[in-house]
Design an enzyme around this catalytic site. Structure first.
Site, PDB file in Angstrom:
ATOM      1  N   LYS A  48     -11.687  -8.605 -16.412  1.00 50.42           N
ATOM      2  CA  LYS A  48     -10.823  -9.297 -15.621  1.00 50.42           C
ATOM      3  C   LYS A  48     -10.400  -8.608 -13.997  1.00 50.42           C
ATOM      4  O   LYS A  48     -10.155  -9.070 -13.359  1.00 50.42           O
ATOM      5  CB  LYS A  48      -9.307  -9.286 -16.370  1.00 50.42           C
ATOM      6  CG  LYS A  48      -9.129  -9.934 -17.443  1.00 50.42           C
ATOM      7  CD  LYS A  48      -7.825  -9.487 -18.122  1.00 50.42           C
ATOM      8  CE  LYS A  48      -7.804 -10.123 -19.497  1.00 50.42           C
ATOM      9  NZ  LYS A  48      -6.683  -9.647 -20.400  1.00 50.42           N
ATOM     10  N   GLY A  49     -10.988  -7.431 -14.218  1.00 52.06           N
ATOM     11  CA  GLY A  49     -10.654  -6.533 -12.846  1.00 52.06           C
ATOM     12  C   GLY A  49     -11.212  -7.235 -11.658  1.00 52.06           C
ATOM     13  O   GLY A  49     -10.669  -6.748 -10.430  1.00 52.06           O
ATOM     14  N   GLU A 104     -18.345  -6.584  -9.490  1.00 51.33           N
ATOM     15  CA  GLU A 104     -17.586  -5.764 -10.320  1.00 51.33           C
ATOM     16  C   GLU A 104     -16.279  -5.234  -9.587  1.00 51.33           C
ATOM     17  O   GLU A 104     -16.500  -5.218  -8.178  1.00 51.33           O
ATOM     18  CB  GLU A 104     -18.287  -4.739 -10.557  1.00 51.33           C
ATOM     19  CG  GLU A 104     -18.546  -4.505 -12.168  1.00 51.33           C
ATOM     20  CD  GLU A 104     -17.702  -4.223 -12.981  1.00 51.33           C
ATOM     21  OE1 GLU A 104     -16.366  -4.278 -12.838  1.00 51.33           O
ATOM     22  OE2 GLU A 104     -17.941  -3.668 -14.273  1.00 51.33           O
ATOM     23  N   ASP A 105     -15.345  -4.920 -10.241  1.00 47.16           N
ATOM     24  CA  ASP A 105     -14.180  -4.143  -9.606  1.00 47.16           C
ATOM     25  C   ASP A 105     -14.554  -2.779  -8.931  1.00 47.16           C
ATOM     26  O   ASP A 105     -14.298  -2.286  -7.975  1.00 47.16           O
ATOM     27  CB  ASP A 105     -12.937  -4.394 -10.374  1.00 47.16           C
ATOM     28  CG  ASP A 105     -13.025  -3.637 -11.726  1.00 47.16           C
ATOM     29  OD1 ASP A 105     -14.081  -3.366 -12.216  1.00 47.16           O
ATOM     30  OD2 ASP A 105     -12.051  -3.643 -12.491  1.00 47.16           O
ATOM     31  N   ASP A 108     -17.929   3.214 -12.180  1.00 44.45           N
ATOM     32  CA  ASP A 108     -17.167   4.645 -12.329  1.00 44.45           C
ATOM     33  C   ASP A 108     -18.391   5.341 -13.039  1.00 44.45           C
ATOM     34  O   ASP A 108     -19.234   5.995 -12.311  1.00 44.45           O
ATOM     35  CB  ASP A 108     -16.035   4.494 -13.604  1.00 44.45           C
ATOM     36  CG  ASP A 108     -15.366   5.699 -13.699  1.00 44.45           C
ATOM     37  OD1 ASP A 108     -15.450   6.747 -13.204  1.00 44.45           O
ATOM     38  OD2 ASP A 108     -14.656   5.472 -14.676  1.00 44.45           O
ATOM     39  N   LYS A 136     -16.773   5.182  -7.565  1.00 46.06           N
ATOM     40  CA  LYS A 136     -16.632   6.512  -7.713  1.00 46.06           C
ATOM     41  C   LYS A 136     -17.785   7.385  -7.900  1.00 46.06           C
ATOM     42  O   LYS A 136     -18.139   7.489  -9.109  1.00 46.06           O
ATOM     43  CB  LYS A 136     -15.574   6.659  -8.788  1.00 46.06           C
ATOM     44  CG  LYS A 136     -14.146   6.527  -8.674  1.00 46.06           C
ATOM     45  CD  LYS A 136     -13.252   6.616 -10.179  1.00 46.06           C
ATOM     46  CE  LYS A 136     -11.900   6.166  -9.869  1.00 46.06           C
ATOM     47  NZ  LYS A 136     -11.375   6.062 -11.346  1.00 46.06           N
ATOM     48  N   PHE A 158      -7.380   7.912 -10.246  1.00 41.64           N
ATOM     49  CA  PHE A 158      -7.147   6.591 -11.051  1.00 41.64           C
ATOM     50  C   PHE A 158      -6.446   5.684 -10.006  1.00 41.64           C
ATOM     51  O   PHE A 158      -5.274   5.537  -9.601  1.00 41.64           O
ATOM     52  CB  PHE A 158      -6.515   6.650 -12.504  1.00 41.64           C
ATOM     53  CG  PHE A 158      -6.657   5.530 -13.432  1.00 41.64           C
ATOM     54  CD1 PHE A 158      -8.060   5.219 -14.050  1.00 41.64           C
ATOM     55  CD2 PHE A 158      -5.753   4.385 -13.403  1.00 41.64           C
ATOM     56  CE1 PHE A 158      -7.852   3.982 -14.740  1.00 41.64           C
ATOM     57  CE2 PHE A 158      -5.987   3.361 -14.270  1.00 41.64           C
ATOM     58  CZ  PHE A 158      -6.990   2.991 -14.720  1.00 41.64           C
ATOM     59  N   ASP A 165      -6.402  -2.384 -13.174  1.00 40.34           N
ATOM     60  CA  ASP A 165      -5.187  -2.455 -14.088  1.00 40.34           C
ATOM     61  C   ASP A 165      -4.979  -0.890 -14.535  1.00 40.34           C
ATOM     62  O   ASP A 165      -6.092  -0.356 -14.605  1.00 40.34           O
ATOM     63  CB  ASP A 165      -5.386  -3.384 -15.246  1.00 40.34           C
ATOM     64  CG  ASP A 165      -6.366  -2.992 -16.095  1.00 40.34           C
ATOM     65  OD1 ASP A 165      -7.445  -2.725 -15.809  1.00 40.34           O
ATOM     66  OD2 ASP A 165      -5.875  -2.762 -17.382  1.00 40.34           O
ATOM     67  N   ARG A 171      -2.471  -5.456 -11.595  1.00 41.84           N
ATOM     68  CA  ARG A 171      -3.609  -6.374 -11.157  1.00 41.84           C
ATOM     69  C   ARG A 171      -3.093  -6.953 -10.029  1.00 41.84           C
ATOM     70  O   ARG A 171      -4.029  -7.506  -9.109  1.00 41.84           O
ATOM     71  CB  ARG A 171      -4.241  -7.502 -12.195  1.00 41.84           C
ATOM     72  CG  ARG A 171      -4.856  -6.610 -13.323  1.00 41.84           C
ATOM     73  CD  ARG A 171      -5.719  -7.599 -13.990  1.00 41.84           C
ATOM     74  NE  ARG A 171      -5.872  -7.069 -15.656  1.00 41.84           N
ATOM     75  CZ  ARG A 171      -6.948  -6.300 -15.709  1.00 41.84           C
ATOM     76  NH1 ARG A 171      -7.827  -5.953 -14.751  1.00 41.84           N
ATOM     77  NH2 ARG A 171      -7.170  -6.024 -16.916  1.00 41.84           N
TER      78      ARG A 171
END
Ligand code: IMP
Ligand code: MG
Length: 185
Positions: A48-49, A104-105, A108, A136, A158, A165, A171
């Site tokens: 959902k990000g 993508e959000d 990582d 990141k 974070f 989220d 969000r």
């Protein structure tokens, strides 16, 4: 913070403002438009990000794109990756011979995108590129993962907001901020 209470009170700081995000998306949208001239890519939102980023980004791309959605899970409610990727919702359409742009959000460890790109490659996509809102780089485990368009590199903290989220919340924050440690420690 910009607001005295509500969601903003749980941030230790705002990292990227909605104005900075909007400006960067226009830039990346123009770049994608130029790079895909004459083609009709399918833009895939990783739920959902990425949903907030996705809805803004597709409107910054001036091409006859089609859209589709996938959902994966690797996090649960913790702030560290489990390393296991599950496909919770698959694409509706066949991507054989299509130019695929995965949206993508955040990248990582890179585990999620590494898994998704190899899956879509096996299905016969003509090309696959990755767009991410955040990266990141310090946390990358998959060293050879190629991120084609990245809006912002961020430190190993974070973050939440603009689609990202913690425990399914935050969000709907318009800006991107660092979540205060007291929320999850
Ligand atoms: P990766 O597979 O380790 O690259 O993790 C990618 C996914 O982890 C992202 O799509 C996010 O859902 C989640 N994630 C990683 N870092 C953060 C963060 O700082 N805030 C919120 N979600 C994050
Ligand atoms: Mg995600």
């Amino acid at each position: 913070m910009t607001q005295e209470n509500g969601l903003y009170a749980d941030l230790s700081k705002i990292l990227i403002t909605k104005e900075q995000i909007a400006a960067k998306i226009q830039e990346v949208g123009k770049q994608i438009t130029a790079d895909y001239q004459g083609r009709e890519p399918v833009m895939i939102c990783v739920l959902k990000g990425a949903v907030v980023f996705f809805t803004d980004l597709i409107r910054a791309v001036d091409l006859p794109v089609t859209i589709d959605f996938m959902a994966t899970s690797s996090y649960g409610s913790a702030t560290k990756t489990s390393g296991v990727v599950r496909v919770l919702k698959d694409l509706d359409q066949d991507i054989l011979n299509r130019d695929v742009i995965i949206v993508e959000d955040i990248v990582d460890s890179g585990v999620t995108l590494n898994y998704l790109t190899s899956m879509l490659r096996h299905r016969g996509a003509a090309s696959i590129r990755i767009v991410t809102l955040l990266d990141k780089p310090e946390r990358r485990k998959i060293k050879d993962l190629k991120v084609d368009y990245s809006c912002f590199d961020i430190p190993d903290e974070f973050v939440v907001g603009y689609g990202l989220d913690f425990d399914q919340k935050y969000r709907n924050l318009p800006d991107i901020g660092v979540l205060d440690r007291r929320i999850y420690e």
